[in-house]
Design an enzyme around this catalytic site. Structure first.
Site, mmCIF file in Angstrom:
data_model
loop_
_atom_site.group_PDB
_atom_site.id
_atom_site.type_symbol
_atom_site.label_atom_id
_atom_site.label_comp_id
_atom_site.label_asym_id
_atom_site.label_seq_id
_atom_site.Cartn_x
_atom_site.Cartn_y
_atom_site.Cartn_z
ATOM 1 C CD GLU A 37 -104.259 68.505 5.719
ATOM 2 O OE1 GLU A 37 -105.141 68.382 4.871
ATOM 3 O OE2 GLU A 37 -103.872 67.584 6.456
ATOM 4 N NE ARG A 268 -103.564 60.861 16.157
ATOM 5 C CZ ARG A 268 -104.078 61.863 15.436
ATOM 6 N NH1 ARG A 268 -105.202 62.419 15.777
ATOM 7 N NH2 ARG A 268 -103.478 62.289 14.364
ATOM 8 C CE LYS A 278 -108.224 69.203 10.727
ATOM 9 N NZ LYS A 278 -107.091 69.238 9.814
HETATM 10 P P1 ATP Z 1 -106.260 65.804 9.056
HETATM 11 O O1 ATP Z 1 -106.926 64.486 9.126
HETATM 12 O O2 ATP Z 1 -107.095 66.839 8.389
HETATM 13 O O3 ATP Z 1 -104.855 65.773 8.573
HETATM 14 P P2 ATP Z 1 -105.043 66.437 11.573
HETATM 15 O O4 ATP Z 1 -105.690 66.252 12.888
HETATM 16 O O5 ATP Z 1 -103.839 65.652 11.237
HETATM 17 O O6 ATP Z 1 -106.207 66.251 10.573
HETATM 18 P P3 ATP Z 1 -103.493 68.769 10.960
HETATM 19 O O7 ATP Z 1 -103.947 70.125 10.706
HETATM 20 O O8 ATP Z 1 -102.764 68.056 9.897
HETATM 21 O O9 ATP Z 1 -104.771 67.968 11.394
HETATM 22 O O10 ATP Z 1 -102.672 68.726 12.308
HETATM 23 C C1 ATP Z 1 -101.667 69.634 12.644
HETATM 24 C C2 ATP Z 1 -100.762 69.017 13.673
HETATM 25 O O11 ATP Z 1 -101.487 68.655 14.839
HETATM 26 C C3 ATP Z 1 -100.118 67.754 13.151
HETATM 27 O O12 ATP Z 1 -98.733 67.829 13.413
HETATM 28 C C4 ATP Z 1 -100.771 66.661 13.922
HETATM 29 O O13 ATP Z 1 -99.878 65.611 14.152
HETATM 30 C C5 ATP Z 1 -101.171 67.342 15.229
HETATM 31 N N1 ATP Z 1 -102.324 66.672 15.820
HETATM 32 C C6 ATP Z 1 -103.509 66.447 15.238
HETATM 33 N N2 ATP Z 1 -104.319 65.762 16.060
HETATM 34 C C7 ATP Z 1 -103.632 65.553 17.210
HETATM 35 C C8 ATP Z 1 -103.921 64.897 18.456
HETATM 36 N N3 ATP Z 1 -105.089 64.297 18.683
HETATM 37 N N4 ATP Z 1 -102.960 64.902 19.406
HETATM 38 C C9 ATP Z 1 -101.783 65.505 19.183
HETATM 39 N N5 ATP Z 1 -101.448 66.116 18.046
HETATM 40 C C10 ATP Z 1 -102.352 66.154 17.064
HETATM 41 MG MG MG Z 2 -102.804 66.143 9.188
#
Ligand code: ATP
Ligand code: MG
Length: 593
Positions: A37, A268, A278
């Site tokens: 995002e 994750r 975030k």
């Molecule tokens: P938000 O709460 O804003 O959605 P987010 O961490 O999910 O935050 P995204 O930009 O949606 O952020 O994440 C992009 C990709 O990174 C997604 O596929 C998510 O699953 C992956 N991702 C985010 N955090 C982690 C993590 N700690 N470990 C592994 N993958 C992650």
């Molecule tokens: Mg997300």
């Protein structure tokens, strides 16, 4: 690159892809995607996801798409898109021409929504978000159907079109799929797929007054891009039935092509001594606990880069930790070790004096100097040697001298001998003190027959070996000594050193149209994590470096012998004012919990 020497260990994703390749399910194609995002900077956790997605594509000669998941016009920005793309590229990946936006599909998504309405599989609901939440039921009780559930198809179309044309206020109506209000899976209880938002979108401008929700958008975007393996984190496991339901209906209706993508979930990254949410990263920046998003202590990728962490180190780390299907915490030292291993192999060695004390070699002629040859890398003779000039006055480390040496101290002390690395053996004779009794200079004599690399240099053995720089040829530098941002492994936890609480778990999909991310994490932290900041995470000192280091290209990484790995700061390093950041020490000195 280091990782290329590491054989690829099997993991469940590699196994699934190998099976699909064998069965010919996708005709041998592997297409993955990384779907950030554009509402913030990427962090270490995203690096794991990027490496998994791009890595699997690379291993299988497939492709990985970079897709910006830009369905929430209120929180997104082009500035973030550029930074995200830069970070992915920095990690070493290339999406070629496959850079997409969920908003590229707004027309398709809208048309498919009309189709769902026409099939009697979607309806416009006028219940308030609170009401909808209350009617949704619980894990033990079925949901209560909305009074609007049986709105006639024609009327639904009229309402949906009116929603699109901006006739209603935000939140007045939503479009919901008609699936099963009694489903044991809450995500299947008529999930909202469109909400009204009077907002300007950074790409589509004011064209839309309705925006599709994540669960609806994601699976369709995957299918339209002919993604084969849609890999996401575990909290989406309960959303998979909805993912499959939507794209299968559309494929049955001839709207999408088969074979359809399949969603797989992995654990994750949870790392000790940092926070990877975030919301918290924003708070750290906004409350000035760090110096911006690219502060080397921040667990962002822009911060990692500025700290001197390497893409190869991240890949090595990702390969070592593997991919699992259950959540766990990993110790920060694993990431540091991966960086250390990569830097040990790839960073050239240099000399720096971080806590200078003057050493005067009384029998070395004043005004004279000579070159001593220091290898650029002890294991890589092909990287050659460089000349380090020696003269009568030198800087040595304060800790390399002791006036009254403790037992087993083999460095410099009155009457004691050490080798000046790459140079001569010296014997300490006496010290100069100021009026307060502080040592301001150490005096020594050298033995001209002991120069390193000459015949007979090794005839006399000494136990200590210290590094030095000539005061005449050293250059002053600002040295930023970074350490872990938090002092404890589990910032904010009730027991921050021996975590006993649950790993953050995902909440169920938030109620429709609540205007926020629909997959926010619950963080069961008992104390304020800001109380756990490490007060010593940044120390700025002035030290001395080899003169030529002042000309180092920003972002070049070195090992400063005996001190650790350092990088020429990407923003502030200048030949006239060198700035080096400590990436990581040579050894892990943190206590293990
Ligand atoms: P938000 O709460 O804003 O959605 P987010 O961490 O999910 O935050 P995204 O930009 O949606 O952020 O994440 C992009 C990709 O990174 C997604 O596929 C998510 O699953 C992956 N991702 C985010 N955090 C982690 C993590 N700690 N470990 C592994 N993958 C992650
Ligand atoms: Mg997300």
């Amino acid at each position: 690159m280091t990782t290329e020497k590491t054989p690829l260990a099997p993991n469940f994703l590699r196994t699934i892809i190998a099976q699909d390749n064998q069965s010919g399910k996708y005709a041998g194609q592997v297409v993955t995607r990384f779907p950030p995002e554009p509402n913030g900077y990427l962090h270490y956790g995203h690096a794991k996801s990027i490496i998994i997605n791009f890595g699997l594509a690379e291993e299988n000669h497939g492709r990985c798409h970079l897709r910006f998941d830009d369905t929430n016009p209120l929180k997104e920005d082009v500035e973030f898109e550029d930074s995200i793309a830069d970070s992915v590229r920095w990690l070493g990946y290339d999406w070629g021409k496959h850079r997409y936006h969920a908003s590229d599909y707004f027309d398709d998504l809208y048309r498919f929504a009309e189709w769902f309405i026409e099939q009697g599989l979607a309806y416009v609901d006028s219940q308030s978000p609170e009401k909808m939440r209350a009617m949704r039921g619980t894990l033990t009780e079925p949901g209560v159907p909305s009074p609007d559930r049986n709105r006639p198809i024609k009327e639904n179309l009229v309402f949906f079109h009116a929603m699109k044309s901006g006739m209603f206020a935000d939140g007045q109506y939503v479009l919901r799929l008609k699936i099963d209000m009694a489903s044991s899976n809450l995500n299947m209880r008529d999930p909202a797929i469109y909400r009204i938002r009077h907002a300007t979108h950074h790409r589509t401008g004011d064209k839309w007054h309705v925006y599709p929700l994540y669960d609806y958008t994601h699976c369709i975007s995957d299918a339209l891009e002919r993604v084969t393996h849609s890999i996401c984190t575990l909290e989406f496991q309960d959303h998979r039935p909805l993912y499959d339901w939507i794209i299968n209906k559309l494929a049955d209706g001839g709207m999408l092509a088969r074979p359809l993508p399949h969603q797989y979930e992995f654990a994750r990254l949870n790392l000790t001594y940092v926070v990877l949410s975030k919301r918290r990263l924003i708070e750290l920046v906004e409350k000035n606990h760090v110096d911006g998003w690219d502060d080397p202590r921040m667990p962002t990728l822009v911060g990692a880069r500025r700290r001197g962490f390497t893409p190869a180190g991240f890949r090595l780390f990702a390969e070592r930790i593997g991919v699992s299907k259950s959540d766990s915490w990993l110790d920060f030292s694993l990431l540091e070790a991966a960086m250390r291993d990569d830097l040990n192999e790839n960073a050239e060695r240099r000399i720096a004096i971080l806590d200078p004390l003057k050493l005067i070699i009384d029998n070395y002629p004043e005004g004279q100097s000579e070159d001593c040859l220091a290898p650029n890398h002890p294991q890589k003779p092909d990287l050659g040697k460089r000349a380090v000039p020696l003269s009568r006055e030198l800087w040595i480390e304060r800790e390399d001298f002791m006036e009254t040496p403790s037992k087993g101290y083999f460095r410099l002390a009155p009457g004691q001998e050490v080798r000046l690395r790459y140079a001569y053996i010296i014997r300490c004779t006496h010290v100069d003190k100021d009026d307060n009794g502080n040592i301001v200079a150490v005096h020594a004599t050298y033995d001209p027959d002991t120069k390193s690399g000459t015949d007979g240099a090794n005839l006399r053995k000494v136990k200590g070996n210290i590094h030095w720089l000539s005061t005449a040829y050293a250059k002053e530098a600002e040295i930023r000594l970074y350490d872990r941002l938090f002092a404890v492994p589990f910032p904010g936890a009730k027991n921050p050193v021996g975590h006993t609480e649950e790993i953050p778990i995902a909440v169920e999909t938030a109620p429709p149209d609540d205007g926020d991310d629909n997959h926010r994490l619950v963080e069961p932290h008992a104390r304020n994590y800001l109380d756990d900041l490490n007060p010593d995470s940044k120390r700025v000192i002035t030290g001395y470096i080899e003169k030529a280091l002042a000309e180092a290209v920003p972002e070049t990484r070195f090992q400063f012998e005996r001190h650790g790995y350092f990088v020429a700061d990407i923003k502030d390093h200048r030949p006239e004012r060198p700035v080096f950041n400590r990436t990581v020490t040579l050894k892990d000195s943190w206590v293990k919990y």
